[in-house]
Write a protein that holds these residues in place. Sequence first.
Motif, PDB file in Angstrom:
ATOM      1  N   LEU A 105      37.831  35.551  40.866  1.00  0.00           N
ATOM      2  CA  LEU A 105      39.276  35.571  41.086  1.00  0.00           C
ATOM      3  C   LEU A 105      39.711  37.014  41.307  1.00  0.00           C
ATOM      4  CD1 LEU A 105      42.127  34.225  40.992  1.00  0.00           C
ATOM      5  CD2 LEU A 105      42.031  34.494  38.496  1.00  0.00           C
ATOM      6  N   ASN A 107      42.917  39.290  41.389  1.00  0.00           N
ATOM      7  CA  ASN A 107      44.345  39.383  41.043  1.00  0.00           C
ATOM      8  C   ASN A 107      44.873  40.715  41.543  1.00  0.00           C
ATOM      9  OD1 ASN A 107      44.313  36.971  39.592  1.00  0.00           O
ATOM     10  ND2 ASN A 107      43.897  37.986  37.633  1.00  0.00           N
ATOM     11  N   MET A 115      51.294  39.362  33.545  1.00  0.00           N
ATOM     12  CA  MET A 115      50.724  38.023  33.344  1.00  0.00           C
ATOM     13  C   MET A 115      50.968  37.636  31.897  1.00  0.00           C
ATOM     14  SD  MET A 115      46.883  36.628  34.068  1.00  0.00           S
ATOM     15  CE  MET A 115      46.931  36.875  35.834  1.00  0.00           C
ATOM     16  N   HIS A 118      48.064  33.695  27.844  1.00  0.00           N
ATOM     17  CA  HIS A 118      47.485  32.384  28.198  1.00  0.00           C
ATOM     18  C   HIS A 118      46.033  32.323  27.739  1.00  0.00           C
ATOM     19  CE1 HIS A 118      46.059  35.035  31.398  1.00  0.00           C
ATOM     20  NE2 HIS A 118      45.045  34.193  31.540  1.00  0.00           N
ATOM     21  N   ASP A 120      42.155  30.884  29.116  1.00  0.00           N
ATOM     22  CA  ASP A 120      41.427  30.437  30.313  1.00  0.00           C
ATOM     23  C   ASP A 120      40.580  29.252  29.888  1.00  0.00           C
ATOM     24  OD1 ASP A 120      42.470  32.821  31.208  1.00  0.00           O
ATOM     25  OD2 ASP A 120      40.598  33.552  32.061  1.00  0.00           O
ATOM     26  N   VAL A 130      33.017  35.599  30.626  1.00  0.00           N
ATOM     27  CA  VAL A 130      33.838  36.018  31.770  1.00  0.00           C
ATOM     28  C   VAL A 130      33.722  37.531  31.844  1.00  0.00           C
ATOM     29  CG1 VAL A 130      36.190  36.127  32.696  1.00  0.00           C
ATOM     30  CG2 VAL A 130      35.442  34.094  31.445  1.00  0.00           C
ATOM     31  N   PHE A 141      46.910  45.705  28.338  1.00  0.00           N
ATOM     32  CA  PHE A 141      46.279  44.399  28.165  1.00  0.00           C
ATOM     33  C   PHE A 141      46.523  43.933  26.732  1.00  0.00           C
ATOM     34  CE2 PHE A 141      42.180  42.138  27.116  1.00  0.00           C
ATOM     35  CZ  PHE A 141      42.377  41.035  27.941  1.00  0.00           C
ATOM     36  N   LEU A 165      34.053  38.931  28.075  1.00  0.00           N
ATOM     37  CA  LEU A 165      34.563  38.018  27.057  1.00  0.00           C
ATOM     38  C   LEU A 165      33.560  36.925  26.847  1.00  0.00           C
ATOM     39  CD1 LEU A 165      37.395  39.115  26.628  1.00  0.00           C
ATOM     40  CD2 LEU A 165      36.942  39.001  29.076  1.00  0.00           C
ATOM     41  N   ALA A 172      40.268  33.094  23.579  1.00  0.00           N
ATOM     42  CA  ALA A 172      41.376  33.869  23.003  1.00  0.00           C
ATOM     43  C   ALA A 172      42.558  33.934  23.976  1.00  0.00           C
ATOM     44  CB  ALA A 172      40.899  35.282  22.688  1.00  0.00           C
ATOM     45  N   HIS A 174      45.383  35.876  25.949  1.00  0.00           N
ATOM     46  CA  HIS A 174      45.408  37.230  26.499  1.00  0.00           C
ATOM     47  C   HIS A 174      46.410  37.292  27.641  1.00  0.00           C
ATOM     48  CE1 HIS A 174      42.565  34.860  28.850  1.00  0.00           C
ATOM     49  NE2 HIS A 174      42.901  35.616  29.884  1.00  0.00           N
ATOM     50  N   ARG A 192      47.363  47.451  40.997  1.00  0.00           N
ATOM     51  CA  ARG A 192      46.124  47.199  40.235  1.00  0.00           C
ATOM     52  C   ARG A 192      45.438  45.953  40.757  1.00  0.00           C
ATOM     53  NH1 ARG A 192      45.061  43.918  35.458  1.00  0.00           N
ATOM     54  NH2 ARG A 192      43.122  44.653  34.526  1.00  0.00           N
ATOM     55  N   ASN A 194      42.440  43.255  39.598  1.00  0.00           N
ATOM     56  CA  ASN A 194      41.504  42.809  38.570  1.00  0.00           C
ATOM     57  C   ASN A 194      40.619  41.726  39.166  1.00  0.00           C
ATOM     58  OD1 ASN A 194      40.875  40.695  36.166  1.00  0.00           O
ATOM     59  ND2 ASN A 194      40.780  42.820  35.505  1.00  0.00           N
ATOM     60  N   THR A 196      37.813  38.824  38.177  1.00  0.00           N
ATOM     61  CA  THR A 196      37.165  38.109  37.063  1.00  0.00           C
ATOM     62  C   THR A 196      36.066  37.222  37.618  1.00  0.00           C
ATOM     63  OG1 THR A 196      38.949  36.481  37.074  1.00  0.00           O
ATOM     64  CG2 THR A 196      39.025  38.115  35.349  1.00  0.00           C
ATOM     65  N   ARG A 198      33.018  34.426  36.954  1.00  0.00           N
ATOM     66  CA  ARG A 198      32.770  33.312  36.031  1.00  0.00           C
ATOM     67  C   ARG A 198      31.714  32.342  36.546  1.00  0.00           C
ATOM     68  NH1 ARG A 198      38.143  32.633  33.549  1.00  0.00           N
ATOM     69  NH2 ARG A 198      39.475  34.084  34.637  1.00  0.00           N
TER      70      ARG A 198
HETATM   71  C1  MD3 Z   1      40.049  36.970  27.607  1.00  0.00           C
HETATM   72  N1  MD3 Z   1      43.330  38.277  34.113  1.00  0.00           N
HETATM   73  O1  MD3 Z   1      42.757  36.093  35.608  1.00  0.00           O
HETATM   74  S1  MD3 Z   1      41.226  40.227  32.783  1.00  0.00           S
HETATM   75  C2  MD3 Z   1      42.947  35.924  34.389  1.00  0.00           C
HETATM   76  O2  MD3 Z   1      43.856  41.693  34.076  1.00  0.00           O
HETATM   77  C3  MD3 Z   1      43.332  37.080  33.549  1.00  0.00           C
HETATM   78  O3  MD3 Z   1      44.147  40.213  35.617  1.00  0.00           O
HETATM   79  C4  MD3 Z   1      43.768  39.450  33.433  1.00  0.00           C
HETATM   80  O4  MD3 Z   1      43.626  36.903  32.414  1.00  0.00           O
HETATM   81  C5  MD3 Z   1      43.919  40.547  34.447  1.00  0.00           C
HETATM   82  O5  MD3 Z   1      42.834  34.837  33.817  1.00  0.00           O
HETATM   83  C6  MD3 Z   1      42.879  39.829  32.318  1.00  0.00           C
HETATM   84  C7  MD3 Z   1      40.427  40.172  31.224  1.00  0.00           C
HETATM   85  C8  MD3 Z   1      40.153  38.771  30.761  1.00  0.00           C
HETATM   86  C9  MD3 Z   1      39.688  37.815  31.625  1.00  0.00           C
HETATM   87  C10 MD3 Z   1      39.328  36.566  31.155  1.00  0.00           C
HETATM   88  C11 MD3 Z   1      39.445  36.262  29.810  1.00  0.00           C
HETATM   89  C12 MD3 Z   1      40.302  38.490  29.441  1.00  0.00           C
HETATM   90  C13 MD3 Z   1      39.950  37.243  28.951  1.00  0.00           C
HETATM   91  C14 MD3 Z   1      39.028  35.036  29.295  1.00  0.00           C
HETATM   92  C15 MD3 Z   1      39.112  34.794  27.943  1.00  0.00           C
HETATM   93  C16 MD3 Z   1      39.645  35.744  27.104  1.00  0.00           C
END
Ligand code: MD3
Length: 202
Positions: A105, A107, A115, A118, A120, A130, A141, A165, A172, A174, A192, A194, A196, A198
């Motif tokens: 993903l 972002n 964000m 929430h 995941d 992840v 964060f 993670l 959790a 986040h 920014r 990001n 992720t 998976r």
């Molecule tokens: C903790 N993204 O895409 S990345 C997402 O910075 C998301 O864009 C954030 O949360 C971002 O769902 C945070 C760090 C992250 C990613 C997945 C997680 C933290 C997490 C899954 C479980 C717990």
Amino acid sequence: MLVLPKGLRHIPGHLDREQQASLVEDIRAVVRQAPLYRPEMPRSGKPLSVRMTNCGELGWVADKRGYRYQERHPVTDAPWPSIPARLIDIWMDLTGESRPPQACLVNFYDETAKMGLHQDRDERNLSSPVLSVSLGDACLFRFGGTERRQPTRSFRLESGDIVILGGESRLAFHGVDRIYPATSTLLKDGGRINLTLRRVDP
Ligand code: MD3
Ligand code: FE
């Protein structure tokens, strides 16, 4: 000393500037094939402030019908482009998983995007970790427990940082409270990114 929750690994500055710049080029190529779009909240249809796209065999999408993983871009209906090799290498080096990631993903946060808190849990596989890569402007964060009412802690993620993670942290709560504008020169127009990575299927 910063004490992190079990299963959360934060690796500040894992990627040097040159590796970050190469990844940005890779992501620009992904975005040319699979343009960023603005996902919507299920039911309300309210747009998220973060723009998104994906690469990999599956991509995460959000629209009025719900959250899910699917094989095609919701606007162009094209299959997602493949995950850049250097991202797969990072996953293989750091996660200890024997299989490559299925979904990445992407972002994109402009300076006002955030964000909400929430979990995941749309993946059919909740046991694989992840892995997240931060590029560009820093963010604040926020990270809590597996229930929304539990206390949270916040820390800053900078360009080149990696977060993994797994274990008890995988479910959790986040979120991203804010972007710190103009804290990086990596992206020429700021903001920014990001990423992720998976495994979606068991
Ligand atoms: C903790 N993204 O895409 S990345 C997402 O910075 C998301 O864009 C954030 O949360 C971002 O769902 C945070 C760090 C992250 C990613 C997945 C997680 C933290 C997490 C899954 C479980 C717990
Ligand atoms: Fe998340």
